[in-house]
Scaffold this active site. Structure first.
Site, PDB file in Angstrom:
ATOM      1  N   SER A 247       0.911  -1.321   0.119  1.00 55.31           N
ATOM      2  CA  SER A 247       0.104  -0.186  -0.020  1.00 55.31           C
ATOM      3  C   SER A 247       1.077   1.381   0.000  1.00 55.31           C
ATOM      4  CB  SER A 247      -0.926  -0.068   1.135  1.00 55.31           C
ATOM      5  OG  SER A 247      -1.769  -1.146   1.335  1.00 55.31           O
TER       6      SER A 247
HETATM    7  N1  SAM Z   1      -0.516  -5.042   4.000  1.00 58.22           N
HETATM    8  C1  SAM Z   1       0.393  -5.211   2.632  1.00 58.22           C
HETATM    9  C2  SAM Z   1       1.568  -4.413   2.809  1.00 58.22           C
HETATM   10  O1  SAM Z   1       1.958  -3.689   3.588  1.00 58.22           O
HETATM   11  O2  SAM Z   1       2.408  -4.717   1.927  1.00 58.22           O
HETATM   12  C3  SAM Z   1      -0.564  -4.643   1.369  1.00 58.22           C
HETATM   13  C4  SAM Z   1      -1.686  -5.582   1.333  1.00 58.22           C
HETATM   14  S1  SAM Z   1      -2.169  -5.762  -0.292  1.00 58.22           S
HETATM   15  C5  SAM Z   1      -2.773  -4.082  -0.686  1.00 58.22           C
HETATM   16  C6  SAM Z   1      -3.472  -6.812  -0.058  1.00 58.22           C
HETATM   17  C7  SAM Z   1      -3.191  -8.115   0.385  1.00 58.22           C
HETATM   18  O3  SAM Z   1      -4.186  -8.894   0.750  1.00 58.22           O
HETATM   19  C8  SAM Z   1      -2.609  -8.795  -0.836  1.00 58.22           C
HETATM   20  O4  SAM Z   1      -1.292  -9.361  -0.445  1.00 58.22           O
HETATM   21  C9  SAM Z   1      -3.607  -9.956  -1.018  1.00 58.22           C
HETATM   22  O5  SAM Z   1      -3.126 -11.277  -1.424  1.00 58.22           O
HETATM   23  C10 SAM Z   1      -4.436 -10.273   0.361  1.00 58.22           C
HETATM   24  N2  SAM Z   1      -5.623 -10.751   0.343  1.00 58.22           N
HETATM   25  C11 SAM Z   1      -6.655 -10.641  -0.438  1.00 58.22           C
HETATM   26  N3  SAM Z   1      -7.734 -11.513  -0.090  1.00 58.22           N
HETATM   27  C12 SAM Z   1      -7.303 -12.147   1.149  1.00 58.22           C
HETATM   28  C13 SAM Z   1      -7.853 -12.926   1.989  1.00 58.22           C
HETATM   29  N4  SAM Z   1      -9.218 -13.527   1.870  1.00 58.22           N
HETATM   30  N5  SAM Z   1      -7.283 -13.476   3.023  1.00 58.22           N
HETATM   31  C14 SAM Z   1      -5.952 -13.052   3.309  1.00 58.22           C
HETATM   32  N6  SAM Z   1      -5.278 -12.112   2.586  1.00 58.22           N
HETATM   33  C15 SAM Z   1      -6.045 -11.644   1.441  1.00 58.22           C
END
Ligand code: SAM
Length: 212
Positions: free
Chosen positions: A60
């Site tokens: 993000s």
């Molecule tokens: N917090 C992260 C960072 O600091 O890099 C950024 C996260 S990214 C915007 C969103 C993440 O949510 C992705 O890695 C994606 O694979 C994950 N995601 C999506 N659906 C999910 C789920 N049901 N359970 C766990 N992770 C999930």
């Protein structure tokens, strides 16, 4: 090497009102964002933008991490659940905010990202974050209740398991919508819940049982 760029970014986040409090400022000063960025993008580590981390996912933008940390009013010693580990950067910032007496549990659906996120956290010496693989739309029941829960991807609505796994009192922050979504804060207190809309944002989708 990146200290000057980090400081300039933080000044910008302060001037624009994204960072409001000293603990959040200190956390941003402490955590090296470059450690969470793939090699080919490292020169952009301190540009205030999301960046590719593989699997079609992103780390993000720093201003979004700041907005979410401020909205959650995170305190030392708290137990936190993050849904969407990604690179591990946001969890590392939150780990600073809860301190050594607190704990961050973070769950990621992609095994490869969870593994890399874990490595990144280890590399910077972060010891109070536990990374799990699974569908975080169902929460992480084994360690409930959580003082704070936040989702780093867009959900169609507040996932009920997350409301159930939230401590009373507690705060739950979820971007609600499709890719274009609204940051939504649910506060639980004395058995009642109140919902606040904090503004528009853009996130990758939450994929899972209570996701898209
Ligand atoms: N917090 C992260 C960072 O600091 O890099 C950024 C996260 S990214 C915007 C969103 C993440 O949510 C992705 O890695 C994606 O694979 C994950 N995601 C999506 N659906 C999910 C789920 N049901 N359970 C766990 N992770 C999930």
């Amino acid at each position: 090497m990146y200290e000057d760029e980090r400081e300039r970014l933080i000044i910008n986040l302060l001037q624009n009102g994204y960072i409001k409090t000293e603990p959040v400022k200190q956390a941003f000063l402490t955590v090296p964002r470059e450690a969470f960025i793939p090699d080919f993008l490292k020169t952009y580590s301190y540009v205030d933008t999301p960046l590719d981390i593989g699997q079609g996912q992103t780390i993000s933008a720093p201003h979004m991490v700041a907005i979410m940390c401020e909205a959650l009013d995170i305190k030392k010693g708290q137990k936190i659940l993050e849904v969407g580990t990604g690179s591990g950067y946001h969890a590392a910032i939150v780990a600073q905010l809860v301190g050594e007496t607190g704990k961050v549990y973070t769950i990621e659906r992609f095994e490869s990202l969870a593994k890399k996120g874990k490595e990144n956290l280890k590399q910077i010496g972060c010891t109070n974050v536990i990374v799990e693989v699974g569908d975080g739309s169902c929460g992480l029941p084994s360690y409930q209740p959580y003082d704070r829960i936040y989702v780093t991807c867009a959900a169609p609505c507040m996932p009920q398991p997350l409301i159930d796994q939230l401590h009373d009192p507690g705060k739950l922050l979820v971007p609600i919508g499709d890719m274009y979504c609204e940051l939504t804060l649910l506060e639980k207190e004395k058995g009642k819940t109140a919902v606040h809309h904090l503004g528009g944002c853009v996130f990758v989708p939450l994929v899972g049982k209570y996701g898209h």
